[in-house]
Write a protein that holds these residues in place. Structure first.
Motif, PDB file in Angstrom:
ATOM      1  N   GLU A  89     127.893  73.335  14.475  1.00 37.72           N
ATOM      2  CA  GLU A  89     127.892  71.899  14.784  1.00 37.72           C
ATOM      3  C   GLU A  89     126.977  71.121  13.837  1.00 37.72           C
ATOM      4  OE1 GLU A  89     129.801  70.346  16.894  1.00 37.72           O
ATOM      5  OE2 GLU A  89     130.715  72.205  17.584  1.00 37.72           O
ATOM      6  N   PRO A  90     127.314  69.864  13.549  1.00 30.59           N
ATOM      7  CA  PRO A  90     126.406  69.023  12.756  1.00 30.59           C
ATOM      8  C   PRO A  90     125.051  68.914  13.446  1.00 30.59           C
ATOM      9  CG  PRO A  90     128.534  67.938  13.083  1.00 30.59           C
ATOM     10  CD  PRO A  90     128.531  69.152  13.961  1.00 30.59           C
ATOM     11  N   SER A  91     124.007  68.763  12.652  1.00 31.64           N
ATOM     12  CA  SER A  91     122.665  68.772  13.247  1.00 31.64           C
ATOM     13  C   SER A  91     122.178  67.369  13.605  1.00 31.64           C
ATOM     14  CB  SER A  91     121.669  69.418  12.291  1.00 31.64           C
ATOM     15  OG  SER A  91     121.515  68.621  11.133  1.00 31.64           O
ATOM     16  N   GLY A  92     122.510  66.380  12.776  1.00 29.27           N
ATOM     17  CA  GLY A  92     121.977  65.037  13.009  1.00 29.27           C
ATOM     18  C   GLY A  92     120.469  64.974  12.829  1.00 29.27           C
ATOM     19  N   SER A  93     119.901  66.030  12.226  1.00 30.18           N
ATOM     20  CA  SER A  93     118.457  66.095  11.980  1.00 30.18           C
ATOM     21  C   SER A  93     118.226  66.433  10.510  1.00 30.18           C
ATOM     22  CB  SER A  93     117.810  67.200  12.824  1.00 30.18           C
ATOM     23  OG  SER A  93     118.070  66.995  14.183  1.00 30.18           O
ATOM     24  N   PRO A 111     125.185  76.702   9.400  1.00 31.98           N
ATOM     25  CA  PRO A 111     124.702  77.548   8.298  1.00 31.98           C
ATOM     26  C   PRO A 111     124.210  76.784   7.082  1.00 31.98           C
ATOM     27  CG  PRO A 111     127.109  77.610   8.415  1.00 31.98           C
ATOM     28  CD  PRO A 111     126.649  76.771   9.565  1.00 31.98           C
ATOM     29  N   PHE A 112     124.251  75.452   7.114  1.00 32.70           N
ATOM     30  CA  PHE A 112     123.856  74.686   5.933  1.00 32.70           C
ATOM     31  C   PHE A 112     122.485  74.033   6.041  1.00 32.70           C
ATOM     32  CE2 PHE A 112     128.614  74.073   4.779  1.00 32.70           C
ATOM     33  CZ  PHE A 112     128.632  75.328   4.170  1.00 32.70           C
ATOM     34  N   ILE A 113     121.962  73.874   7.272  1.00 28.05           N
ATOM     35  CA  ILE A 113     120.554  73.464   7.360  1.00 28.05           C
ATOM     36  C   ILE A 113     119.710  74.677   6.957  1.00 28.05           C
ATOM     37  CG2 ILE A 113     120.777  71.588   9.048  1.00 28.05           C
ATOM     38  CD1 ILE A 113     120.089  73.608  11.247  1.00 28.05           C
ATOM     39  N   ASN A 114     118.456  74.456   6.612  1.00 31.27           N
ATOM     40  CA  ASN A 114     117.640  75.554   6.077  1.00 31.27           C
ATOM     41  C   ASN A 114     117.544  76.744   7.029  1.00 31.27           C
ATOM     42  OD1 ASN A 114     117.294  73.622   4.115  1.00 31.27           O
ATOM     43  ND2 ASN A 114     115.086  73.898   3.946  1.00 31.27           N
ATOM     44  N   ALA A 115     117.305  76.464   8.317  1.00 33.75           N
ATOM     45  CA  ALA A 115     117.156  77.566   9.276  1.00 33.75           C
ATOM     46  C   ALA A 115     118.427  78.407   9.322  1.00 33.75           C
ATOM     47  CB  ALA A 115     116.841  77.010  10.664  1.00 33.75           C
ATOM     48  N   GLY A 116     119.583  77.737   9.352  1.00 30.45           N
ATOM     49  CA  GLY A 116     120.854  78.454   9.399  1.00 30.45           C
ATOM     50  C   GLY A 116     121.100  79.274   8.157  1.00 30.45           C
ATOM     51  N   ALA A 117     120.752  78.707   7.006  1.00 32.96           N
ATOM     52  CA  ALA A 117     120.957  79.417   5.743  1.00 32.96           C
ATOM     53  C   ALA A 117     120.033  80.620   5.628  1.00 32.96           C
ATOM     54  CB  ALA A 117     120.733  78.462   4.575  1.00 32.96           C
ATOM     55  N   ILE A 118     118.819  80.508   6.163  1.00 31.78           N
ATOM     56  CA  ILE A 118     117.892  81.658   6.147  1.00 31.78           C
ATOM     57  C   ILE A 118     118.452  82.770   7.032  1.00 31.78           C
ATOM     58  CG2 ILE A 118     115.566  82.446   6.788  1.00 31.78           C
ATOM     59  CD1 ILE A 118     114.610  79.525   6.038  1.00 31.78           C
ATOM     60  N   ILE A 236     133.357  73.150   7.781  1.00 30.64           N
ATOM     61  CA  ILE A 236     131.899  73.100   7.981  1.00 30.64           C
ATOM     62  C   ILE A 236     131.238  72.277   6.871  1.00 30.64           C
ATOM     63  CG2 ILE A 236     129.782  74.491   8.203  1.00 30.64           C
ATOM     64  CD1 ILE A 236     131.630  76.757   9.301  1.00 30.64           C
ATOM     65  N   MET A 237     131.787  72.363   5.658  1.00 33.27           N
ATOM     66  CA  MET A 237     131.270  71.524   4.568  1.00 33.27           C
ATOM     67  C   MET A 237     131.457  70.036   4.895  1.00 33.27           C
ATOM     68  SD  MET A 237     132.542  73.640   1.200  1.00 33.27           S
ATOM     69  CE  MET A 237     132.015  72.488  -0.049  1.00 33.27           C
ATOM     70  N   LEU A 238     132.606  69.699   5.472  1.00 27.06           N
ATOM     71  CA  LEU A 238     132.873  68.288   5.791  1.00 27.06           C
ATOM     72  C   LEU A 238     131.921  67.769   6.865  1.00 27.06           C
ATOM     73  CD1 LEU A 238     134.929  65.866   5.280  1.00 27.06           C
ATOM     74  CD2 LEU A 238     135.922  66.565   7.455  1.00 27.06           C
ATOM     75  N   THR A 239     131.684  68.587   7.902  1.00 28.77           N
ATOM     76  CA  THR A 239     130.888  68.095   9.038  1.00 28.77           C
ATOM     77  C   THR A 239     129.384  68.299   8.865  1.00 28.77           C
ATOM     78  OG1 THR A 239     131.251  70.190  10.199  1.00 28.77           O
ATOM     79  CG2 THR A 239     132.749  68.395  10.718  1.00 28.77           C
ATOM     80  N   CYS A 240     128.993  69.287   8.045  1.00 29.93           N
ATOM     81  CA  CYS A 240     127.568  69.655   7.983  1.00 29.93           C
ATOM     82  C   CYS A 240     126.992  69.695   6.558  1.00 29.93           C
ATOM     83  CB  CYS A 240     127.351  71.039   8.608  1.00 29.93           C
ATOM     84  SG  CYS A 240     128.048  71.254  10.251  1.00 29.93           S
ATOM     85  N   GLY A 241     127.803  69.458   5.545  1.00 33.01           N
ATOM     86  CA  GLY A 241     127.385  69.723   4.164  1.00 33.01           C
ATOM     87  C   GLY A 241     126.360  68.779   3.591  1.00 33.01           C
ATOM     88  N   HIS A 242     126.144  67.635   4.249  1.00 33.49           N
ATOM     89  CA  HIS A 242     125.170  66.667   3.742  1.00 33.49           C
ATOM     90  C   HIS A 242     124.100  66.343   4.786  1.00 33.49           C
ATOM     91  CE1 HIS A 242     128.069  66.235   0.532  1.00 33.49           C
ATOM     92  NE2 HIS A 242     127.198  65.518  -0.124  1.00 33.49           N
ATOM     93  N   TYR A 243     123.801  67.346   5.639  1.00 31.93           N
ATOM     94  CA  TYR A 243     122.755  67.167   6.656  1.00 31.93           C
ATOM     95  C   TYR A 243     123.040  65.929   7.499  1.00 31.93           C
ATOM     96  CZ  TYR A 243     120.910  70.208   3.070  1.00 31.93           C
ATOM     97  OH  TYR A 243     120.781  71.177   2.146  1.00 31.93           O
ATOM     98  N   ASP A 244     122.004  65.082   7.698  1.00 25.23           N
ATOM     99  CA  ASP A 244     122.234  63.907   8.526  1.00 25.23           C
ATOM    100  C   ASP A 244     122.865  62.756   7.727  1.00 25.23           C
ATOM    101  OD1 ASP A 244     119.742  64.253   7.394  1.00 25.23           O
ATOM    102  OD2 ASP A 244     118.670  63.030   8.832  1.00 25.23           O
TER     103      ASP A 244
END
Length: 309
Positions: A89-93, A111-118, A236-244
């Motif tokens: 899901e998008p983070s909005g943070s 998986p694209f925010i830092n925590a998810g990628a780690i 996932i790139m469309l919904t989460c690829g640019h963070y907030d």
């Protein structure tokens, strides 16, 4: 077919003239030294033709764009088991937010925010030495780009390791919930080095061809992932690829995309082309300022938005 070469050169010339260039990332000291006056763009179409403008052959630190490749690799290793560790899901943070992780008991939002990628990198590391895991990531990117010269910028990696306290906090917090399985310092070491891979727009657009063509490399016909997985990575790139800033990017550009604080953006026009742009100056969300403007101009002129011309 529009004159793609002409459009790409036009956009590069327009971006070179613009005074509003955003601000380079300073929290990674090595990135603060990059000249904000640069701009590059490369497009690889379904026939394998490459159209470039500006500084398209200048390598830059791909940073979080690497997360597209590690997600692809991890899904190949673990399949849908990966989603037990990380959400979709998008983070909005902000990309390095600790608050959400605490609220959601150590499971990163995507998986694209830092925590998810780690967490994704930790999965790739399992059963390997860090050097082997990193070698696997680098080999995969070189294979996709068909370019054995792609390398890690050791100065950037060292700079991230010296200053990555927030990432260390995220990783330790996830470790306390059992989301991270390997020693935290090893998972972080691989993560910092993966983010420090240096690529040009031409190499990046070439490496991502498979996402524009149902998981297949159109040049060789070889399948990298199946069509369903390619579609899901793009989603996932469309919904989460640019963070907030993901909603704004979808609104203005209308393509799946992934940004990095090195100033790069990878975008996918499904069935048409893979696109990479680079301009080091960032907006307030940590996304390339001119990169987004250039992609918006491109999709408008070509009618490439996935939401219709």
């Amino acid at each position: 077919m529009h004159d793609l070469d002409h459009i790409v050169k036009d956009i590069a010339a327009e971006m070179a003239e613009r005074p509003d260039r955003g601000t380079v990332a300073t929290y990674i000291p090595e990135l603060a030294n990059v000249d904000a006056g640069q701009f590059g763009i490369a497009i690889v179409d379904n026939d394998g033709r490459v159209f470039t403008g500006g500084d398209a052959d200048t390598p830059f630190s791909i940073q979080s764009i690497s997360k597209v490749f590690t997600l692809t690799l991890a899904l190949g290793m673990a399949g849908d088991r990966l989603w037990r560790r990380v959400g979709r899901e998008p983070s909005g943070s902000p990309f390095n937010s600790v608050v959400q992780l605490e609220f959601e008991k150590g499971i990163p939002r995507n998986p694209f925010i830092n925590a998810g990628a780690i967490a994704v990198t930790d999965l790739i590391l399992s059963g390997h030495q860090p050097r082997e895991a990193l070698g696997e990531i680098l080999r995969f990117v070189r294979f996709l780009a068909d370019d054995p010269s792609i390398a890690i910028d050791e100065k950037v990696a060292a700079s991230e390791q010296r200053t990555g306290f927030r990432n260390a906090a995220l990783a330790n917090y996830m470790k306390s919930f059992g989301v991270i399985e390997n020693p935290v310092d090893l998972a972080l070491g691989v993560y910092f080095h993966q983010c420090a891979i240096a690529m040009s727009c031409r190499q990046l657009a070439t490496a991502a061809r498979f996402l524009a063509h149902n998981g297949r490399n159109p040049k060789t016909g070889l399948s990298v992932v199946n069509a369903e997985r390619a579609r899901r990575i793009n989603a996932i790139m469309l919904t989460c690829g640019h963070y907030d800033g993901s909603g704004e990017f979808a609104y203005r550009v209308g393509l799946p995309g992934k940004s990095g604080v090195g100033g790069g953006i990878l975008a996918i026009a499904p069935g048409r082309a893979s696109i990479a742009v680079w301009s080091p100056g960032l907006d307030q969300n940590g996304n390339s300022h001119l990169g987004r403007i250039a992609l918006e101009a491109l999709t408008k002129r070509l009618g490439w938005s996935i939401f219709g011309a």
